[in-house]
Design a protein around this motif. Structure first.
Motif, short mmCIF file in Angstrom:
data_model
loop_
_atom_site.label_atom_id
_atom_site.label_comp_id
_atom_site.label_asym_id
_atom_site.label_seq_id
_atom_site.Cartn_x
_atom_site.Cartn_y
_atom_site.Cartn_z
N SER A 61 0.81 -1.22 0.00
CA SER A 61 0.00 0.00 0.00
C SER A 61 0.84 1.27 0.00
CB SER A 61 -0.93 0.02 1.23
OG SER A 61 -1.82 -1.06 1.20
N PHE A 62 2.00 1.22 0.61
CA PHE A 62 2.82 2.41 0.76
C PHE A 62 4.18 2.20 0.09
CE2 PHE A 62 -0.19 2.76 4.23
CZ PHE A 62 -0.56 4.11 4.16
N GLU A 63 4.60 3.22 -0.63
CA GLU A 63 5.90 3.23 -1.27
C GLU A 63 6.81 4.22 -0.55
OE1 GLU A 63 8.01 4.56 -5.51
OE2 GLU A 63 5.91 5.06 -5.09
N ILE A 64 8.06 3.82 -0.35
CA ILE A 64 9.06 4.71 0.21
C ILE A 64 10.07 5.01 -0.90
CG2 ILE A 64 10.66 5.13 2.12
CD1 ILE A 64 7.73 4.39 2.90
N GLY A 65 10.29 6.28 -1.17
CA GLY A 65 11.21 6.68 -2.21
C GLY A 65 12.07 7.85 -1.78
N GLY A 66 12.71 8.50 -2.76
CA GLY A 66 13.65 9.56 -2.48
C GLY A 66 13.12 10.93 -2.86
N TRP A 67 13.37 11.91 -1.97
CA TRP A 67 13.10 13.31 -2.29
C TRP A 67 14.44 13.98 -2.52
CZ3 TRP A 67 9.49 16.08 -4.25
CH2 TRP A 67 9.55 17.48 -4.19
N VAL A 98 12.09 8.64 -7.42
CA VAL A 98 12.85 9.76 -6.87
C VAL A 98 12.31 11.03 -7.51
CG1 VAL A 98 15.11 10.81 -6.52
CG2 VAL A 98 14.91 8.31 -6.60
N ALA A 99 11.91 11.99 -6.68
CA ALA A 99 11.28 13.20 -7.20
C ALA A 99 11.89 14.43 -6.53
CB ALA A 99 9.77 13.16 -6.97
N SER A 100 11.57 15.58 -7.10
CA SER A 100 12.01 16.85 -6.55
C SER A 100 11.29 17.96 -7.30
CB SER A 100 13.53 17.01 -6.69
OG SER A 100 13.96 18.25 -6.14
N TRP A 101 11.43 19.21 -6.83
CA TRP A 101 10.89 20.31 -7.63
C TRP A 101 11.51 20.29 -9.02
CZ3 TRP A 101 6.88 20.92 -5.24
CH2 TRP A 101 6.78 21.23 -3.88
N PHE A 102 12.79 19.94 -9.10
CA PHE A 102 13.43 19.75 -10.41
C PHE A 102 14.69 18.91 -10.20
CE2 PHE A 102 14.21 23.89 -8.55
CZ PHE A 102 15.59 23.95 -8.41
N ILE A 103 14.92 18.00 -11.13
CA ILE A 103 16.12 17.16 -11.15
C ILE A 103 16.73 17.30 -12.54
CG2 ILE A 103 17.08 14.84 -10.88
CD1 ILE A 103 14.66 14.08 -9.21
N ASP A 104 18.02 17.57 -12.62
CA ASP A 104 18.66 17.72 -13.92
C ASP A 104 18.70 16.39 -14.67
OD1 ASP A 104 21.73 16.54 -13.73
OD2 ASP A 104 20.89 17.13 -11.80
N ALA A 105 18.88 16.48 -15.99
CA ALA A 105 18.83 15.29 -16.84
C ALA A 105 19.97 14.32 -16.53
CB ALA A 105 18.87 15.70 -18.31
N GLN A 141 14.76 7.03 -28.78
CA GLN A 141 16.20 6.91 -28.61
C GLN A 141 16.82 8.13 -27.94
OE1 GLN A 141 14.59 7.08 -31.51
NE2 GLN A 141 15.72 8.23 -33.09
N ASN A 142 16.08 9.23 -27.90
CA ASN A 142 16.60 10.46 -27.28
C ASN A 142 15.95 10.78 -25.94
OD1 ASN A 142 18.33 10.96 -29.47
ND2 ASN A 142 16.68 11.94 -30.62
N GLN A 143 15.19 9.85 -25.39
CA GLN A 143 14.51 10.10 -24.13
C GLN A 143 15.11 9.28 -23.00
OE1 GLN A 143 10.51 8.90 -25.18
NE2 GLN A 143 10.79 6.80 -24.50
N ILE A 144 14.98 9.82 -21.80
CA ILE A 144 15.25 9.03 -20.59
C ILE A 144 13.97 8.26 -20.31
CG2 ILE A 144 15.86 9.10 -18.15
CD1 ILE A 144 17.12 11.87 -18.66
N PRO A 145 14.01 6.93 -20.26
CA PRO A 145 12.77 6.15 -20.14
C PRO A 145 12.23 6.10 -18.72
CG PRO A 145 14.63 4.68 -20.39
CD PRO A 145 15.19 6.07 -20.51
N VAL A 146 12.16 7.25 -18.10
CA VAL A 146 11.58 7.40 -16.76
C VAL A 146 10.50 8.47 -16.86
CG1 VAL A 146 11.97 8.09 -14.37
CG2 VAL A 146 13.72 6.75 -15.58
N PRO A 147 9.22 8.13 -16.71
CA PRO A 147 8.18 9.16 -16.79
C PRO A 147 8.28 10.14 -15.64
CG PRO A 147 7.25 7.06 -16.10
CD PRO A 147 8.67 6.79 -16.49
N ILE A 148 8.16 11.42 -15.97
CA ILE A 148 8.13 12.48 -14.96
C ILE A 148 6.69 12.96 -14.83
CG2 ILE A 148 8.91 14.79 -14.34
CD1 ILE A 148 11.47 14.30 -15.82
#
Length: 582
Positions: free
Chosen positions: A124-130, A190-197, A250-257
């Motif tokens: 039910s609960f996920e623990i991740g990174g801020w 892992v999320a934040s207000w903004f994370i660089d590529a 081929q030019n994307q990071i395959p992690v949905p934001i």
């Protein structure tokens, strides 16, 4: 939340009118065409394995992120912050709502948070990174701390943008190793207000994260500007720009934001025009005129579940603990039972961020086309809107007082790097931009709202066309059809927003000299270098690009408008998938 954390931004007190959806009556040939289109859409839906009218997913993530300390207010102690998270856990358990808790490094290393979160059921609960960077993480990575406090929210100190790519990797390695020591696995979100590529790609390649999230679109709020991007839902970012949707796999990071905070799709955009800092009108429960208001929350979720999106709809509920439980309790107690009830009624689904990321990656190989529409505003308002996003562009249309304003068009180009992919932020602020074609916020002033408007020459006079209620119809998986019945003349404006193009046609039994005019406030800094007959050469933020008309012509009318787009054989067609400059 951010440096203006303890200031509540009030929503504009606009007077509004309720309305009912309407449409055109068609007879004869027009009715036959409508029937053919209906049958075609039925066939397309059946071929795709969907029954006509099958609701698209409406997904809610409840995301609460956790800081150990709050240096901006001595009254907000570590105990106050911890008890806030305890209360969040309790109310989510009460309503059996799953959710995601994201830990800043200093909170990750705190025994109380470790015990509290490790005891939650993983189903039910996920623990991740801020991904905000505090002093203990920097020093454990062997770097020098430059902050004023053990956590400093400035862009060049408290975020990955303030460190070299090699330093970012060291910070990530330390965080991931300690997270695994505490919980026995690496975080999937892992999320934040903004994370660089660079950081995002490193997290994906080495630690296999499956989802991320960043701040909603905002201009200058607390020093952070993210402007012109994929407005809501989620996107795959370019490998050289975490804010820019990629056009090719081929030019994307395959992690949905996923876009955070649940923006008001009508009012958030215009709030704070001409100010250095945009206001906040979101689902965040601390705002008494928005996420803390029963009326606003009811309206938001009524539109969220009732106005059928293209692709899927998404919103993020929850709040960082820095606001404290006393400030967010009312909003939580409004939202959580409502979300639980709507889930029980089958109107939405509640997932962890990881679950939504896995679903998105399984369903979409590139960024999809999506919409967020509002056909009925809060009581007393006649405002309607639709946001359309694809991997090539975004557009927003707003109807007010019977008139249409196209208040935003931004183009996306995966070849535009963000300044932080290789460079280091040197100031306490940061900004991410895409490529503007229409910007109804930056190019406006109070009382002078920029945008493209539909006009016509009637009896020698220029007239703003007005009409009734627009009707939005999804077309397949990549487009939406908008039918807007007009009242100024006998006819309707028919618009098709597709993944790559925008097509606009006026349907009337009489010829009409109509066009789109782009009006801006005087003195607005515009990207237009040269207006040609079939395209406009533009330059913004170090990149040249162009706007192409497949049908229609551009001009500078000299009537106060900065740009005019006239139809060709009664059709305007814009190709927004090719931004290459001449």
């Amino acid at each position: 939340m951010r440096s203006a954390i303890f200031k509540v931004h009030k929503a504009p007190g606009n007077k509004r009118i309720n309305y009912k959806m309407g449409g055109e009556k068609t007879v004869g040939f027009a009715a036959g065409i409508a029937l053919i289109l209906l049958l075609c859409s039925f066939s397309v839906a059946m071929a795709a394995g969907k029954k006509p009218g099958t609701p698209r997913p409406k997904i809610v993530n409840i995301v609460n992120f956790i800081r150990l300390l709050e240096p901006r207010d001595a009254a907000i102690t570590e105990d106050v912050l911890y008890e806030t998270v305890v209360k969040q856990v309790a109310i989510m358990k009460k309503y059996k709502l799953p959710g995601t808790f994201l830990l800043q490094y200093d909170a990750l290393m705190d025994a109380r948070y470790q015990k509290l979160l490790a005891g939650l059921p993983r189903g039910s609960f996920e623990i991740g990174g801020w991904w905000e960077i505090p002093q203990p993480l920097v020093e454990k990575a062997g770097l020098k701390w430059r902050g004023r406090y053990p956590w400093d929210w400035r862009a060049n100190i408290g975020f990955s943008t303030g460190y070299t790519p090699a330093e970012r990797e060291k910070l990530i390695d330390v965080y991931m190793a300690d997270f695994k020591k505490v919980f026995g696995y690496y975080p999937k979100s892992v999320a934040s207000w903004f994370i660089d590529a660079h950081s995002l790609n490193y997290m994906y390649q080495k630690y296999h994260i499956v989802a991320s999230a960043n701040c909603k679109d905002q201009y200058g709020t607390d020093g952070y500007t993210l402007w012109g991007g994929y407005w809501n839902q989620a996107y795959y970012p370019s490998k050289i720009n975490s804010y820019m949707p990629a056009q090719h796999a081929q030019n994307q990071i395959p992690v949905p934001i996923f876009r955070m905070l649940g923006s008001d799709p009508i009012r958030q955009y215009d709030t704070g025009i001409s100010n250095d800092r945009q206001g906040v009108i979101t689902l965040e429960p601390v705002y008494p005129k928005a996420g803390g208001s029963q009326e606003w929350v009811d309206w938001f979720f009524r539109s969220f579940t009732g106005d059928e999106p293209l692709g899927f709809n998404y919103t993020q509920a929850g709040q960082e603990n820095s606001f404290t439980w006393d400030a967010m309790a009312k909003g939580f107690e409004i939202q959580m039972p409502l979300i639980a009830r709507l889930r029980a009624e089958g109107k939405l689904r509640v997932e962890t961020l990881e679950q939504s990321g896995l679903w998105f990656k399984n369903k979409y190989k590139v960024t999809p086309a999506t919409t967020f529409a509002v056909t009925k505003d809060v009581a007393g308002s006649d405002l309607k809107t639709i946001w359309f996003n694809s991997r090539f562009y975004r557009i927003n249309m707003l109807w007010e007082g019977g008139a249409l304003r196209i208040r935003d068009i931004h183009l996306f180009d995966e070849n535009k790097p963000d300044k932080y992919t290789k460079q280091v932020a040197t100031s306490n602020e940061c900004d991410f931009f895409t490529l503007p074609v229409v910007d109804g916020y930056i190019w406006s002033k109070p009382g002078q709202f920029a945008g493209m408007r539909v006009k016509a020459l009637i009896d020698g006079q220029e007239i703003l066309l007005k009409g009734g209620n627009p009707q939005f119809t999804n077309v397949g998986t990549t487009g939406v059809h908008i039918s807007w019945p007009l009242t100024t003349i006998n006819g309707s404006l028919q618009m098709d927003l597709n993944e790559r193009t925008i097509n606009i046609k006026l349907v009337s039994n009489k010829p009409c000299n109509w066009y789109l005019d782009l009006d801006t406030a005087p003195g607005a800094k515009l990207p237009f270098n040269k207006v040609n007959l079939k395209n406009v050469n533009c330059s913004f933020d170090g990149m040249d690009y162009k706007l192409n008309a497949a049908k229609g012509t551009f001009s500078e009318p000299g009537n106060g408008a900065v740009l005019r787009l006239k139809p060709q054989m009664n059709i305007i067609s814009l190709n927004l998938a090719d931004t290459k400059a001449l």
